[in-house]
Design an enzyme around this catalytic site. Structure first.
Site, short mmCIF file in Angstrom:
data_model
loop_
_atom_site.label_atom_id
_atom_site.label_comp_id
_atom_site.label_asym_id
_atom_site.label_seq_id
_atom_site.Cartn_x
_atom_site.Cartn_y
_atom_site.Cartn_z
CB ILE A 89 15.13 65.94 64.15
CG1 ILE A 89 14.57 64.79 64.96
CG2 ILE A 89 14.61 67.30 64.44
CD1 ILE A 89 14.97 65.09 66.29
CB ILE B 255 10.86 65.80 59.40
CG1 ILE B 255 11.09 64.20 59.19
CG2 ILE B 255 9.58 66.06 59.80
CD1 ILE B 255 10.72 63.26 60.33
CD GLU B 256 10.46 69.68 62.76
OE1 GLU B 256 9.76 70.62 62.36
OE2 GLU B 256 9.68 68.87 63.74
CB SER B 257 14.51 72.97 58.12
OG SER B 257 15.89 72.38 58.32
CE1 TYR C 48 8.50 66.18 62.77
CE2 TYR C 48 8.86 64.20 64.22
CZ TYR C 48 9.20 65.38 63.59
OH TYR C 48 10.51 65.89 63.82
#
Length: 185
Positions: free
Chosen positions: A82, A85-87, A169
């Site tokens: 997570i 992918i996110e940051s 995603y």
């Protein structure tokens, strides 16, 4: 905006569709263009580290990821996936939609006065939401990844009805997580 750590995942970045199936027997999305809905979370086995496939920016957070894995009873590679992918490990990341921090958590998940970019607060809100999704999906890791991006609506409707962003995603989350599990063996 989704930041992808493709530099850590050469098979996915190259567009290769000849990946092998995971130990769970799931067919990668790249080959089938379908989700592997139904794979469920199992008691995570902690090796004391996250998979070596993650970028150095994610590896920087490894001690915190391991602590959070224990706190939230999650496989550390789920948390690292997570975050990747996110940051890409940037605690100051902000998306055009207003999501912030390491886990790109939306403002409505926070209480008034909470620092959305403080890593511990951001992890608490993000991992609490992911655990809620796991519960909602009866432990389906991949469907919970989709829900992390698309909310409960993504978990309650067929893949074909998800927004393109949520489909992408899931493609990346599933690929990263499967590669992490294969790299951890």
């Amino acid at each position: 905006v989704i930041l992808l750590g493709i530099f850590a995942l050469p098979n996915l970045a190259s567009g290769s569709t000849s990946e092998t199936t995971s130990s769970t027997g799931a067919v990668p999305v790249a080959e089938s263009q379908e989700t592997n809905v139904g794979e469920t979370a199992v008691s995570p086995t902690y090796s004391g580290s996250i998979s070596p496939v993650f970028s150095k920016e994610i590896k920087h957070w490894e001690p915190q990821i391991m602590g959070r894995a224990e706190t939230y009873a999650l496989d550390p590679d789920i948390i690292a996936t997570i975050m990747q992918i996110e940051s890409c490990g940037d605690p100051n990341a902000v998306s055009g939609s207003g999501a912030q921090g390491l886990f790109q958590v939306m403002p409505f998940h926070f209480e008034a006065g909470e620092d959305m970019q403080y890593p511990d607060s951001n992890a608490y809100r993000g991992m609490t939401f992911y655990n809620t999704l796991l519960s909602h999906t009866d432990g389906d890791v991949n469907l919970s990844f989709a829900g992390y991006n698309g909310g409960y609506a993504a978990t309650d409707y067929p893949y074909e009805q998800w927004p393109n962003e949520t489909q992408r995603y899931l493609y990346w989350a599933q690929g990263i997580y499967e590669e992490a599990k294969a790299g951890a063996a």
